[in-house]
Design a protein around this motif. Structure first.
Motif, PDB file in Angstrom:
ATOM      1  N   THR C 364       0.823  -1.209   0.000  1.00 46.69           N
ATOM      2  CA  THR C 364       0.000   0.000   0.000  1.00 46.69           C
ATOM      3  C   THR C 364       0.860   1.263   0.000  1.00 46.69           C
ATOM      4  O   THR C 364       2.062   1.209   0.202  1.00 46.69           O
ATOM      5  N   ASN C 365       0.189   2.389  -0.222  1.00 48.23           N
ATOM      6  CA  ASN C 365       0.892   3.669  -0.227  1.00 48.23           C
ATOM      7  C   ASN C 365       1.431   3.969   1.171  1.00 48.23           C
ATOM      8  O   ASN C 365       0.779   3.684   2.171  1.00 48.23           O
ATOM      9  N   ARG C 366       2.605   4.579   1.196  1.00 51.37           N
ATOM     10  CA  ARG C 366       3.179   4.994   2.468  1.00 51.37           C
ATOM     11  C   ARG C 366       3.062   6.507   2.591  1.00 51.37           C
ATOM     12  O   ARG C 366       3.239   7.231   1.628  1.00 51.37           O
ATOM     13  N   GLU C 367       2.807   6.925   3.840  1.00 49.32           N
ATOM     14  CA  GLU C 367       2.588   8.334   4.087  1.00 49.32           C
ATOM     15  C   GLU C 367       3.934   9.050   4.250  1.00 49.32           C
ATOM     16  O   GLU C 367       4.707   8.737   5.140  1.00 49.32           O
ATOM     17  N   VAL C 368       4.202   9.989   3.350  1.00 50.00           N
ATOM     18  CA  VAL C 368       5.377  10.833   3.523  1.00 50.00           C
ATOM     19  C   VAL C 368       4.866  12.244   3.732  1.00 50.00           C
ATOM     20  O   VAL C 368       4.104  12.772   2.935  1.00 50.00           O
ATOM     21  N   GLY C 369       5.270  12.852   4.855  1.00 52.90           N
ATOM     22  CA  GLY C 369       4.722  14.155   5.201  1.00 52.90           C
ATOM     23  C   GLY C 369       5.432  15.297   4.510  1.00 52.90           C
ATOM     24  O   GLY C 369       6.571  15.172   4.081  1.00 52.90           O
ATOM     25  N   ASN C 370       4.725  16.409   4.386  1.00 52.51           N
ATOM     26  CA  ASN C 370       5.352  17.620   3.863  1.00 52.51           C
ATOM     27  C   ASN C 370       5.782  18.481   5.029  1.00 52.51           C
ATOM     28  O   ASN C 370       4.970  18.777   5.903  1.00 52.51           O
ATOM     29  N   PRO C 371       7.029  18.905   5.076  1.00 55.97           N
ATOM     30  CA  PRO C 371       7.406  19.890   6.085  1.00 55.97           C
ATOM     31  C   PRO C 371       6.619  21.184   5.844  1.00 55.97           C
ATOM     32  O   PRO C 371       6.094  21.384   4.738  1.00 55.97           O
ATOM     33  N   ASP C 372       6.564  22.045   6.860  1.00 54.06           N
ATOM     34  CA  ASP C 372       5.722  23.243   6.752  1.00 54.06           C
ATOM     35  C   ASP C 372       6.058  24.092   5.538  1.00 54.06           C
ATOM     36  O   ASP C 372       5.195  24.611   4.859  1.00 54.06           O
ATOM     37  N   TRP C 373       7.378  24.197   5.285  1.00 54.96           N
ATOM     38  CA  TRP C 373       7.766  25.097   4.196  1.00 54.96           C
ATOM     39  C   TRP C 373       7.406  24.527   2.838  1.00 54.96           C
ATOM     40  O   TRP C 373       7.526  25.198   1.824  1.00 54.96           O
ATOM     41  N   MET C 374       6.969  23.264   2.818  1.00 52.31           N
ATOM     42  CA  MET C 374       6.562  22.672   1.561  1.00 52.31           C
ATOM     43  C   MET C 374       5.047  22.725   1.390  1.00 52.31           C
ATOM     44  O   MET C 374       4.530  22.392   0.327  1.00 52.31           O
ATOM     45  N   SER C 375       4.309  23.083   2.453  1.00 52.64           N
ATOM     46  CA  SER C 375       2.857  23.007   2.308  1.00 52.64           C
ATOM     47  C   SER C 375       2.264  24.405   2.152  1.00 52.64           C
ATOM     48  O   SER C 375       2.923  25.414   2.403  1.00 52.64           O
ATOM     49  N   GLY C 376       1.017  24.433   1.775  1.00 56.63           N
ATOM     50  CA  GLY C 376       0.322  25.696   1.598  1.00 56.63           C
ATOM     51  C   GLY C 376       0.533  26.270   0.209  1.00 56.63           C
ATOM     52  O   GLY C 376       1.186  25.676  -0.645  1.00 56.63           O
ATOM     53  N   ALA C 377      -0.081  27.443   0.023  1.00 54.54           N
ATOM     54  CA  ALA C 377      -0.016  28.057  -1.294  1.00 54.54           C
ATOM     55  C   ALA C 377      -0.031  29.564  -1.116  1.00 54.54           C
ATOM     56  O   ALA C 377      -0.309  30.077  -0.030  1.00 54.54           O
TER      57      ALA C 377
END
Lengths: 393, 283, 540
Positions: C364-377
């Motif tokens: 199955t897919n594994r969860e890789v998180g986005n650091p804060d500076w990678m998230s948002g728009a």
């Protein structure tokens, strides 16, 4: 008699064995009592039939790979197209017996709220028409594709990669519901073929026999083609394509011929495969399927006629074994086979029997020599960005 | 330097998809039209230029070969000898210039296979034969005749064909190797097999690139004899470094340098030319 | 009972007053709201609303909204005012100002404060005015945007008042636009409307376009109307332009993903001529390395999470690079000069690697998180730009530049180029060609691993990750021209952009198919790619 000498004993032995299987397996399945030691159980018959279809597919691939040197990574596409053409016929045969009871529309179309049959489904209620399409659709696709590819002299790995892209594109397309081929689920729940119930023992035995006969005919065809002057020409194209041009041949037409014939054979294999396994879905277009075909031919020995048949039977049956016993190990085995064959058995089983085993040390030596010798590996573009070619002549 | 044709050739040379149809039509037309100087030549190159990434492999090259003539081409490395052959046989298209065969067949409009069918055969510098086929099959594929895929499929061996192959095998001294795989031949035998394949094509013009490279002296002499024999009935262009060999051929010599003709004439004339000496020996 | 309740309420209010001293400064909202208790007339209600609005206190928002929603009730006896959100028996009550729980009351003791449409309008205006003066500029901006959408002429006065007090330039601009939209719907003189048209044209987005076209269609012919029509046309152009820009942006984003996936291949296939079908699995290994690094960080040192990608990068390079090294030494070097067999053998390796990862990490897919500076728009003009896409473009270009530098400016790169151009000569010059081969292949694989780190941020990390990129990668390299890094860059970006421009017409899947077909046709025309190697030896 002349034909016999022309084709050689091996081809005739193979044909005889196939015809014998076509008679004996159904006989044993239908007439021998279940506890007889030579009885072939009913669930084995379609399985054997499936392998025979694979063998025909491997033979088709080998016609282009072993004899003309075109490594097609998209032969699964022709196989699947033939299968879909047959599947469409079988779908139309279901008639009002579907879940929704619509006399014309297959279940998935009713489910999608389609009002009428798409134009490309017309005619598939007739067996002759479906049979024509089994041959025509893969053949035409191969012809058009080959026309473009071979005329513009796309060769080697480039060709392999665009054939893979071809089957990949078809995979994506057939997954779409609005393509009208049942999307993800494909075509299944077949009821009967030519009026005979598809699950019946006799029908299955007949399908098995038909597959054997088709394979035998394929073997004869490939044998005849490769032993003709065209066969020599194919070998010439495989070994030194550009040289054939300088004595006036057009290798693109040789390739086009082989590629189209091969696609038609693959289509027929697919058409025989579908009623025996009872389903055709877009998964058949997956690039990995096409590549598995390549390993069948490689293991058996390409360019040997017997090789791809043996390879397909061997690998496909061991796949059944492994996926039943230890499903997780199959991909290890398959991957290992690829590595093993290319490193240790480059001629395949039959080729090794014919030519003897080239020790792996010798081949290492040869590859070292190649490394030292003829400059860069042939596939490598000799110049790096922006550099002028050396003016050496 | 070149004599211009009295009347310019037809604006659109006749091209038909079938090489023989082209050939016949062109022959007819050649008879109908007034004879120009060009029409008498077998091979006519004028002002041919080809450059690769700015490097001019061929630079305004002009060369005329009469029917039945044998010519040796010499020149240092990079003089453009192989590129010239590539242009004549259709492997490379020139950037500019005219290339005519038999007076008015524009070779720049044909591809390799069509040019081969027109009657130009080529032997490569490095012998290229079909290694997984035997000598007999190699020659059989080269024999003049229909080049369609389906005729190859239906092809039956005939007595005439066998006789022709027999003759070629005898000429090239390969009779006892007839059923050997080409891969198993020696280097010299491969060279001869390739010349045999040329003969089987029955071409009007043979282009032979370094036929004696890697041969023993005896083989070289034998090859010279073979080429002279061939030149009795056909035109031949030989590219060669080996001056001994060129002298043995005893034909007109053209020296190429930096893609154009430096000197032309007998071998003695050419080798006495100070420019040739300069090119070969340096300043 | 009642007494206790009242006490509670008083205590609560006191607590609130203490907790929110800022609110305590102005007039007491609770006191004003209390005036609604008992039977009062509609004009009285409106007066109370006006009084609440006049406080400018955001705390007035809750009772006002409740009033408009018909949820404000007063209780028999003490005439205290509450919010009742349900009609259950007994009805739960909320404090009208704080929204705190205020006990329950029997249904028949509660009286709904009557409202009518004019009351609702008054509440809306009051609310708009209130939030227009909120402390938070983002809130004021939102309020102004709401008013813009409503474009109610009644709101002009409120906006004027708010504008007089507004200091934030951005918020001011939106307020002016809202005022302009309202003016277009009002019966103000033509000059005002012309000014409004100018303001709206300057805003230049789709709502402005709608306001202008509506005005242009409805208003009597005149200068303002003509200006509106002109403005609308102008905005339409701008919007189309921004649409193209957005498409190009998406295309660049996809292109950078393709570039990342293909750039390692440009080395192994393009420079060395080795067909590595396991290239996609090198990318996958990089992605799984990121996963493992993040897991380790989560359990051991959570505060390092923001740095997880930076840690994963070198590790992924090492993991994929060493797998590549092992492949080259153990397999590929025996197959040099036999491209088709290399293709098969490496395909075998790709199957093994896939199954290995599947066995270890599950299918199955594994969860890789986005650091804060990678998230948002963030918003750029009329395009929304997500940070992860932006960073991936930057990252892809950085990797490209670094690779270009490594190949063209370092001694190792010089050796690599030497070996690929003329192996024999390089060997004669004392370059250890087998070593250089191994290093080149390891470099290509390592870069694939790095690409995996980046792709883990935008794609599912699963054993099939590699397979989905391999064909695209080959297409990019073949399209761009084998053996040319710049070709790979241009090829990736072109394919990305073409793909995104096709998508609106053909849909994502069909668009992809069309691109594949286009590439196949393109290879017909230029079999050696966009930036083909020119020379006499390419056919050899």
């Amino acid at each position: 008699m002349i034909l016999a000498r022309f084709l050689g004993p091996r081809v005739w032995l193979l044909v005889a064995a196939l015809l014998a299987a076509a008679v004996l397996v159904p006989l044993s399945n239908l007439w021998l009592p279940a506890d007889h030691p030579l009885h072939v159980p009913s669930h084995i018959v379609p399985l054997l039939g499936k392998y025979v279809c694979y063998a025909l597919l491997a033979l088709a691939l080998d016609l282009v790979w072993g004899h003309v040197g075109i490594l097609s990574l998209g032969h699964g596409a022709f196989f699947a197209l033939g299968g879909y053409a047959m599947g469409m016929y079988l779908m139309r045969q279901i008639g009002p017996r579907g879940v929704y009871g619509n006399p014309v529309l297959p279940d998935f179309m009713v489910f999608l709220n389609w009002g009428e049959l798409p134009w490309f489904w017309h005619g598939f209620d007739q067996f002759w028409f479906a049979a024509l399409m089994v041959v025509l659709v893969p053949g035409l696709l191969a012809f058009v594709f080959g026309w473009f590819a071979f005329r513009s002299r796309v060769t080697g790995v480039y060709l392999s990669i665009i054939t893979q892209a071809l089957t990949y594109a078809l995979l994506l397309a057939f997954f779409r519901n609005d393509m009208g081929f049942g999307g993800n689920n494909g075509l299944t729940d077949f009821k009967d073929i030519l009026g005979f119930p598809i699950q019946a023992g006799t029908t299955r035995a007949a399908l098995f026999a038909a597959s054997c006969v088709a394979l035998a005919l394929g073997v004869l065809l490939v044998g005849a083609v490769t032993r003709s002057k065209l066969g020599s020409l194919m070998t010439a194209v495989r070994d030194a394509e550009s040289r054939t041009r300088f004595i006036g041949w057009r290798p693109e037409y040789v390739k086009l011929f082989a590629f189209t014939v091969s696609a038609v054979m693959a289509g027929i294999a697919g058409a025989l495969y579908v009623p025996q396994v009872g389903i055709i879905n877009p998964g058949e277009f997956a690039p990995v399927n096409s590549i598995e075909v390549v390993v069948w031919a490689a293991i058996g020995g390409r360019g040997t006629i017997l090789g791809p048949v043996v390879g397909a039977l061997l690998v496909a049956s061991s796949k059944s074994y492994f996926t039943a016993v230890a499903p997780d190990t199959w991909l290890f085995v398959l991957g290992g086979l690829f590595v093993f064959v290319t490193l240790f058995l480059p001629r395949g089983i039959i080729g090794t029997i014919d030519h003897g085993w080239t020790g792996w040390r010798e081949r290492l030596k040869a590859s070292r020599a190649a490394e030292r010798g003829a400059g860069a590996p042939p596939a490598a573009p000799p110049q790096s960005p922006g550099d002028l070619p050396s003016p050496a002549e | 330097m070149m004599q211009q044709p009295i009347e310019p050739g037809p604006a659109e040379p006749f091209v038909s998809p079938h090489p023989y149809a082209t050939q016949r039509a062109l022959e007819r037309r050649a008879k109908q039209t007034a004879d120009g100087a060009r029409r008498e030549t077998l091979l006519y190159l004028d002002g041919v230029t080809k450059s690769f990434d700015g490097f001019k492999a061929i630079n305004k090259l002009s060369l005329v070969l009469q029917k039945g003539e044998m010519r040796a081409i010499i020149g240092p490395n990079g003089a453009g000898k192989t590129t010239m052959m590539d242009i004549i046989t259709g492997k490379t298209k020139p950037d500019s210039g005219e290339v005519f065969f038999r007076g008015d067949v524009d070779l720049t409009r044909h591809d390799e296979a069509a040019i081969a069918s027109l009657g130009i055969g080529r032997k490569f510098q490095k012998p290229t034969v079909f290694e997984s086929l035997d000598v007999d099959e190699n020659l059989r594929l080269s024999l003049a005749g229909s080049r369609s895929v389906f005729s190859a499929l239906r092809h039956k061996r005939t007595v005439e064909e066998a006789a022709k192959i027999e003759a070629i095998l005898a000429t090239t001294r390969l009779t006892d190797k007839r059923h050997r795989l080409a891969a198993d031949l020696s280097h010299g035998q491969k060279q001869w097999l390739e010349i045999g394949m040329l003969l089987a094509q029955d071409p009007e013009l043979l282009l032979v690139d370094e036929p004696v490279a890697g041969m023993t002296d005896a083989e070289t002499a034998e090859t010279a004899r073979l080429l002279r024999e061939i030149a009795e009935t056909r035109s031949v262009v030989v590219v060669e470094h080996d001056m001994h060999f060129v002298r043995e051929l005893g034909v007109k010599v053209t020296c190429l340098h930096e893609g154009s003709v430096l000197s032309e004439g007998t071998l003695d004339h050419v080798s006495a030319d100070p420019r040739v000496v300069e090119v070969y020996l340096g300043r | 009972m009642l007494r206790q309740l009242r006490l509670c309420l008083a205590l609560l209010l006191a607590a609130l007053a203490l907790a929110a001293p800022a609110h305590a400064q102005g007039p007491d909202i609770a006191a004003i709201v209390a005036k609604l208790g008992g039977k009062i007339s509609f004009p009285d209600t409106e007066a109370v609303i006006a009084e609440l609005a006049a406080t400018g206190d955001p705390a007035a928002e809750r009772p006002l909204r409740a009033l408009a929603a018909g949820q404000l009730v007063w209780r028999d006896g003490d005439e205290a005012v509450f919010i009742a959100t349900s009609g259950a028996e007994p009805t739960p009550l909320l404090d009208p100002v704080t929204g705190a729980d205020a006990g329950t009351a029997p249904k028949d003791q509660l009286n709904k404060i009557r409202i009518k449409n004019s009351i609702r309008t008054a509440v809306d205006d009051a609310l708009a005015g209130l939030t227009l003066r909120a402390d938070d500029p983002a809130m004021r901006r939102r309020a102004a945007e709401n008013l813009f959408a409503a474009a109610d002429p009644e709101g002009i006065d409120v906006l004027d008042a708010a504008l007089a007090a507004e200091t934030d330039a951005n918020v001011r601009a939106v307020m002016e636009q809202a005022r302009a939209a309202a003016i277009l719907k009002s019966d103000r003189p033509g000059a005002d409307k012309e000014a409004a048209v100018t303001t709206l044209t300057a805003r230049g987005d789709r709502p402005a376009l709608n306001a202008l076209t509506a005005f242009a269609a409805a208003a009597p012919a005149g200068e303002a109307q003509e200006a509106a029509a002109r403005g609308a046309a102008q905005i339409e152009q701008t919007i189309a332009l921004w649409g193209q820009a957005q498409n190009i942006w998406y295309g660049l984003s996809l292109g950078s993903v393709l570039l990342l996936a293909a750039i390692g291949l440009a080395i192994t296939f393009g420079v060395m001529g080795v067909i590595n079908m396991a290239h996609g699995e090198m990318v996958m290994l990089g992605a799984y390395t990121t996963f493992v690094v993040q897991e380790a960080i989560r359990t051991q040192v959570p505060w390092l999470f923001e740095w997880s990608l930076a840690i994963a990068l070198p590790l992924a390079f090492l993991v994929s690079g060493s797998v590549g090294l092992v492949m080259e030494r153990g397999l590929i070097r025996f197959l040099y000069g036999r491209p088709l067999e290399t293709l098969l053998a490496t395909f075998g390796v790709s199957l093994i690697l896939q199954q290995l990862v599947r066995t270890i990490f599950g299918p199955t897919n594994r969860e890789v998180g986005n650091p804060d500076w990678m998230s948002g728009a963030f918003q750029f003009g009329q395009m929304a730009i997500t940070w992860n896409r932006l960073w991936i473009i930057v990252f892809a270009l950085t990797v490209f530049a670094a690779l270009l530098f490594a190949l063209n400016r370092t001694p190792m790169g010089l050796q690599m180029r030497a070996v690929t151009q003329n192996r024999k000569m390089a060997s004669a010059m004392g370059i250890r060609t087998p070593f250089v081969d191994a290093m080149t292949f390891a470099l290509g694989s390592g870069i694939a691993g790095i690409a995996g780190v980046a792709l883990s941020q935008i794609d599912n990390v699963s054993p099939d990750l590699g397979g989905s990129y391999i064909i695209d990668s080959f297409m990019v390299v073949v399209f761009g021209g084998v053996g040319n890094l710049w070709g790979t860059l241009v090829g990736a970006m072109t394919l990305g952009i073409v793909n995104k421009f096709l998508e609106p017409y053909a849909g994502a899947v069909l668009g992809k198919i069309v691109v594949l077909v286009l590439i196949i046709l393109f290879i017909q025309k230029r079999p050696r790619g966009l930036f083909a190697q020119k020379g006499r030896f390419v056919d050899a």
